[in-house]
Structures are given as structure tokens and as C-alpha cells.
Design an enzyme around this catalytic site. Structure first.
Site, short mmCIF file in Angstrom:
data_model
loop_
_atom_site.label_atom_id
_atom_site.label_comp_id
_atom_site.label_asym_id
_atom_site.label_seq_id
_atom_site.Cartn_x
_atom_site.Cartn_y
_atom_site.Cartn_z
N HIS A 116 4.72 -7.43 -0.12
CA HIS A 116 4.37 -8.70 -0.74
C HIS A 116 5.05 -8.86 -2.09
CE1 HIS A 116 0.92 -9.77 2.06
NE2 HIS A 116 1.23 -8.52 2.41
N SER A 132 8.40 3.48 5.07
CA SER A 132 9.55 3.69 4.22
C SER A 132 9.19 3.50 2.75
CB SER A 132 10.70 2.79 4.62
OG SER A 132 11.91 3.27 4.07
N ASP A 156 0.85 -1.19 0.00
CA ASP A 156 0.00 0.00 0.00
C ASP A 156 0.89 1.24 0.00
OD1 ASP A 156 -2.09 -1.76 0.28
OD2 ASP A 156 -2.85 -0.90 2.15
#
Length: 299
Positions: free
Chosen positions: A145, A246, A88
Site C-alpha cells: 500500500h 519478498s 505487513d
């Protein structure tokens, strides 16, 4: 002088690692009233949507870090086809790697060799490939992911500074992603080599992977780990996480047609983990330039 420029200049003399480690200690605190206070304040400040989490009650988390790296409920991020977004956040740059150089921001480029910790042989594989950069803001889901299925071949810890990686600093600190502490993860995929670089930032307490646990902070030297026993991760599977926010830079040896981003060049794009960014590397006759515009491939 703009406020953004001033903000970036102020960061140079700050003891990045000391500040980040102190924040890390606070984030790991398990004193009930204190961790609950921190979590409530964070949710209110950044408008965090807890309805998507497996555990929606903030009080259940044993520490701020446990809350920050919370898992999502099943089905919260359905996996689409093609090349997936790994996290995200905000897609800040994407496109072609131009003679071994990537776009950081308008007027700023950095080399693949520097990003990979000074490894020119590894960087050569991506000389004419494609890349994309995802910035994870504080409110975002902070697990990373796999954009493609892949087999892990090498992990490289690269020491460095811990500048903030927000938009202001990205525009004003040259070579930012190749200067900050980072973890370089090399994979082999059915679409060619892929590398995921997890970039540390100010007050990021640690970077973790699913195969090695917490990896940063470490010593002040480059450390390489090769994996003789294959570690295979499926497309969409979790590969790591940030304890505080980050950036992820991903690169592919083959060209990528970022067709899902057509017409969005020139400005950041809000993205979600599992969202399609484009076709799988090497599967299209078109590719994206370093400025995110689709052009005909030379192949």
C-alpha cells in the site's frame, strides 16, 4: 562456515527463474483437492491467521495464489498518521541515504543508482534522503500500500536474479536488492519524490500492480513506462502485490524523522501495513542515520 553463509552460497548455481516459474504454475493450479492441500499445509506450517481475511474459509479460494494475495477485512489495518508502513512484515533497515548508498545489512551497502536500474539522474534526487526496507515473510499479508498519497510518473522493470531475501541471504549476498529482479515505481508527492521498489525473490511467481496487472516475469532487459495521464493513489491505497513473499524498499528525497521507531535501532522490527513509521518527509528538524539512530538534521 555458518549455516546462513552456506545457505547463501548454495543459491548461486540454482536456476532461480526456472524454479520460480515452476512454483508459479503450481500456485496457479485450480485442481480442487490439490490447491486445498497446498493451502491447508501452508496455513498450518506458517500459522496464518485467517480471521483477518475478507474470506476466512480457505476452501473458497480458486487457487493458492488467490489465497496468498487475499484481501483483508475492513478495519483490519487502520491507517495512522504520518508516514505509513506499506506492508505487513519486518522492518529490517531504515534511516538516511548516505551519499547515495543504502544499508542492506551490517557491513553491506548498495547504491541507489544500482537499485533504480542504473539511472543516476533519478538516483540523484535521493542522494541525501531517507529509506526503509520491509521484508514480507510467507505468513504475512502480501499486498503493498501507499505510505503517502502520490502520483505515479514512471514504472521501470529491472531484470535480475531471484535470490531469497530472508535475513540469512541479506547478510551474505552483496547488493542483494540491486541484483534481484524488481519493479521500480516513481511517484511525486506533496512531500517530494518517492520511489517504491518491489523486489522479487526465489519462488516469487509474479509481481502485480493495480494499474498494470501482472508485470513480472518479463524479458531480460530494462523496460521503462512513463505515465502521461496521471495515476493518483491515495495514502493507504493498494498499489501492488506479491505472488509469494519478498521485500519492499521505499525511498524519499526529503529527510524522514522515524520517530515511531525511536529506541529500536539495531534489530528488526515487526510492522503492519498502515502503522506509523515516522513524520512525513521534510516535516521535522530531525532525521535518522543509516543505522536508524535519530540525529539533528543538517538543514
Amino acid at each position: 562456515m555458518t549455516l546462513a553463509k552456506l545457505f547463501s552460497l548454495i543459491q548461486y548455481p540454482i536456476p532461480h527463474h526456472l524454479l520460480s516459474r515452476l512454483v508459479g504454475l503450481l500456485a496457479d493450479c485450480r485442481i480442487g483437492w490439490l490447491k486445498n492441500l497446498l493451502i491447508r499445509a501452508f496455513i498450518k506450517r506458517f500459522k496464518v491467521d485467517m480471521s483477518q481475511a475478507v474470506e476466512s474459509d480457505p476452501r473458497v479460494y480458486p487457487s493458492f495464489n488467490a489465497f496468498f494475495t487475499r484481501a483483508l477485512a475492513a478495519g483490519a489495518r487502520p491507517l495512522e498518521d504520518g508516514l505509513l508502513c506499506p506492508a505487513d512484515g519486518t522492518l529490517s533497515q531504515w534511516g538516511a541515504i548516505d551519499h547515495g548508498r543504502l544499508v542492506q545489512a551490517k557491513g553491506h551497502r548498495f547504491s541507489m543508482t544500482e537499485l533504480l536500474g542504473g539511472d543516476p539522474r533519478a538516483a540523484t534526487r535521493y542522494q541525501s534522503g531517507s529509506f526503509a526496507t520491509v521484508y514480507l515473510s510467507p505468513k504475512d499479508y502480501h499486498r503493498v500500500h501507499m505510505p503517502l498519497s502520490g502520483t505515479l510518473t514512471e514504472m521501470v522493470y529491472v531484470p535480475g536474479r531471484l535470490f531469497s531475501v530472508n535475513d540469512a541471504t541479506t547478510r551474505h549476498v552483496p547488493g542483494l536488492f540491486a541484483r534481484n529482479e524488481r519493479l521500480v515505481c516513481h511517484f511525486e508527492t506533496e512531500h517530494g519524490p518517492m520511489v517504491l521498489v518491489l523486489v522479487g525473490a526465489m519462488i516469487v511467481a509474479a509481481i502485480e500492480t493495480v494499474w498494470a496487472g501482472q508485470v513480472t516475469p518479463q524479458s531480460g532487459r530494462v523496460e521503462r513506462v512513463r505515465f502521461d495521464r496521471p495515476i493518483h493513489l491515495a495514502k493507504g491505497a493498494e498499489m501492488g502485490r506479491f505472488k509469494l513473499g519478498s521485500t519492499v524498499v521505499m525511498a524519499f528525497a526529503e529527510k524522514v524523522d522515524f520517530d515511531a521507531l525511536s529506541g529500536k535501532a539495531g534489530s528488526p522490527v515487526a510492522v503492519s501495513m498502515g502503522q506509523r513509521l515516522g513524520g512525513e518527509p521534510g516535516t521535522s528538524a530531525t532525521a535518522a542515520t543509516a543505522d536508524g539512530e535519530a540525529t539533528a538534521s543538517a538543514d
